[in-house]
Design a protein around this motif. Structure first.
Motif, mmCIF file in Angstrom:
data_model
loop_
_atom_site.group_PDB
_atom_site.id
_atom_site.type_symbol
_atom_site.label_atom_id
_atom_site.label_comp_id
_atom_site.label_asym_id
_atom_site.label_seq_id
_atom_site.Cartn_x
_atom_site.Cartn_y
_atom_site.Cartn_z
ATOM 1 N N LEU A 31 42.888 -0.300 -87.164
ATOM 2 C CA LEU A 31 44.002 0.507 -87.676
ATOM 3 C C LEU A 31 44.490 0.002 -89.031
ATOM 4 C CD1 LEU A 31 46.024 1.130 -84.410
ATOM 5 C CD2 LEU A 31 44.714 2.791 -85.728
ATOM 6 N N VAL A 32 44.532 -1.302 -89.214
ATOM 7 C CA VAL A 32 44.922 -1.863 -90.513
ATOM 8 C C VAL A 32 43.909 -1.469 -91.575
ATOM 9 C CG1 VAL A 32 45.191 -4.028 -91.789
ATOM 10 C CG2 VAL A 32 46.276 -3.763 -89.564
ATOM 11 N N LEU A 33 42.636 -1.537 -91.234
ATOM 12 C CA LEU A 33 41.584 -1.167 -92.181
ATOM 13 C C LEU A 33 41.660 0.319 -92.537
ATOM 14 C CD1 LEU A 33 39.208 -2.385 -93.696
ATOM 15 C CD2 LEU A 33 37.770 -1.651 -91.817
ATOM 16 N N PHE B 121 42.259 1.840 -96.236
ATOM 17 C CA PHE B 121 41.361 2.857 -96.769
ATOM 18 C C PHE B 121 42.149 4.064 -97.273
ATOM 19 C CE2 PHE B 121 38.426 6.501 -95.772
ATOM 20 C CZ PHE B 121 37.623 6.322 -96.874
ATOM 21 N N SER B 122 43.133 4.470 -96.506
ATOM 22 C CA SER B 122 43.955 5.612 -96.901
ATOM 23 C C SER B 122 44.759 5.305 -98.170
ATOM 24 C CB SER B 122 44.899 5.982 -95.763
ATOM 25 O OG SER B 122 45.797 6.977 -96.153
ATOM 26 N N ASP C 193 44.210 6.981 -101.966
ATOM 27 C CA ASP C 193 45.274 7.736 -102.638
ATOM 28 C C ASP C 193 45.505 7.252 -104.063
ATOM 29 O OD1 ASP C 193 45.636 9.283 -100.407
ATOM 30 O OD2 ASP C 193 47.359 8.143 -99.649
ATOM 31 N N THR C 194 45.245 5.964 -104.326
ATOM 32 C CA THR C 194 45.510 5.430 -105.656
ATOM 33 C C THR C 194 44.357 5.641 -106.629
ATOM 34 O OG1 THR C 194 44.689 3.243 -105.022
ATOM 35 C CG2 THR C 194 47.055 3.654 -104.738
ATOM 36 N N LEU C 195 43.150 5.874 -106.123
ATOM 37 C CA LEU C 195 41.999 6.088 -107.000
ATOM 38 C C LEU C 195 41.946 7.532 -107.471
ATOM 39 C CD1 LEU C 195 39.274 4.083 -105.066
ATOM 40 C CD2 LEU C 195 40.443 3.416 -107.151
ATOM 41 N N PRO C 196 41.329 7.760 -108.620
ATOM 42 C CA PRO C 196 41.212 9.142 -109.086
ATOM 43 C C PRO C 196 40.299 9.964 -108.184
ATOM 44 C CG PRO C 196 40.085 7.627 -110.585
ATOM 45 C CD PRO C 196 40.779 6.794 -109.560
ATOM 46 N N ILE D 174 34.567 0.103 -91.269
ATOM 47 C CA ILE D 174 35.149 0.883 -90.174
ATOM 48 C C ILE D 174 34.118 1.102 -89.070
ATOM 49 C CG2 ILE D 174 35.992 3.190 -89.581
ATOM 50 C CD1 ILE D 174 37.460 3.136 -92.332
ATOM 51 N N VAL D 175 32.893 1.458 -89.452
ATOM 52 C CA VAL D 175 31.837 1.667 -88.457
ATOM 53 C C VAL D 175 31.507 0.360 -87.746
ATOM 54 C CG1 VAL D 175 29.393 2.249 -88.188
ATOM 55 C CG2 VAL D 175 30.883 3.711 -89.549
#
Length: 125
Positions: free
Chosen positions: A27-29, A33-34, A38-41, A57-58
């Motif tokens: 969940l932390v990972l 990731f989210s 959001d911060t990357l173009p 994640i996998v």
């Protein structure tokens, strides 16, 4: 990732603790990731950071599923050993599967992916 992998070193009888720690690290990972996404173009192609997060994640999901498999197979071996019917089939114990996952499979997959990932990163134009 290291915390999720460290759950392999807990006792096999502590299945709840192993699952809770693994799920929490997953969940932390997912949150990281989210936030990073959001911060990357926004682009139409997959970035290398996306590949890294998807792999971790996998791999954490595989760790969680392997914990459940070890617990289920441990119960199954106990049921088989209680029966009177002795078969000559070799069935690896849950401890043997646990050792293979702990020392060979998960670290091997992580090292191979890391080598490929960083080779692509270094030699990408």
């Amino acid at each position: 990732m290291a915390i999720g992998y460290a759950t392999y070193f807990l006792k096999s009888s502590l299945i709840q603790d192993r699952l809770i720690v693994s799920l929490t690290s997953l969940l932390v990972l997912l949150t990281l990731f989210s936030q990073v996404g959001d911060t990357l173009p926004k682009t139409s192609y997959v970035k290398m950071i996306d590949d890294w997060f998807l792999f971790t994640i996998v791999l954490l999901l595989f760790i969680i599923l392997s914990h459940m498999f070890i617990d289920i197979s441990n119960e199954r071996i106990l049921i088989i050993s209680k029966g009177d019917n002795k078969t000559s089939k070799y069935i690896p114990t849950a401890a043997q599967v646990h050792k293979i996952l702990r020392y060979i499979l998960v670290p091997g997959v992580f090292v191979v992916f890391s080598l490929i990932f960083w080779l692509i990163m270094v030699y990408q134009p």
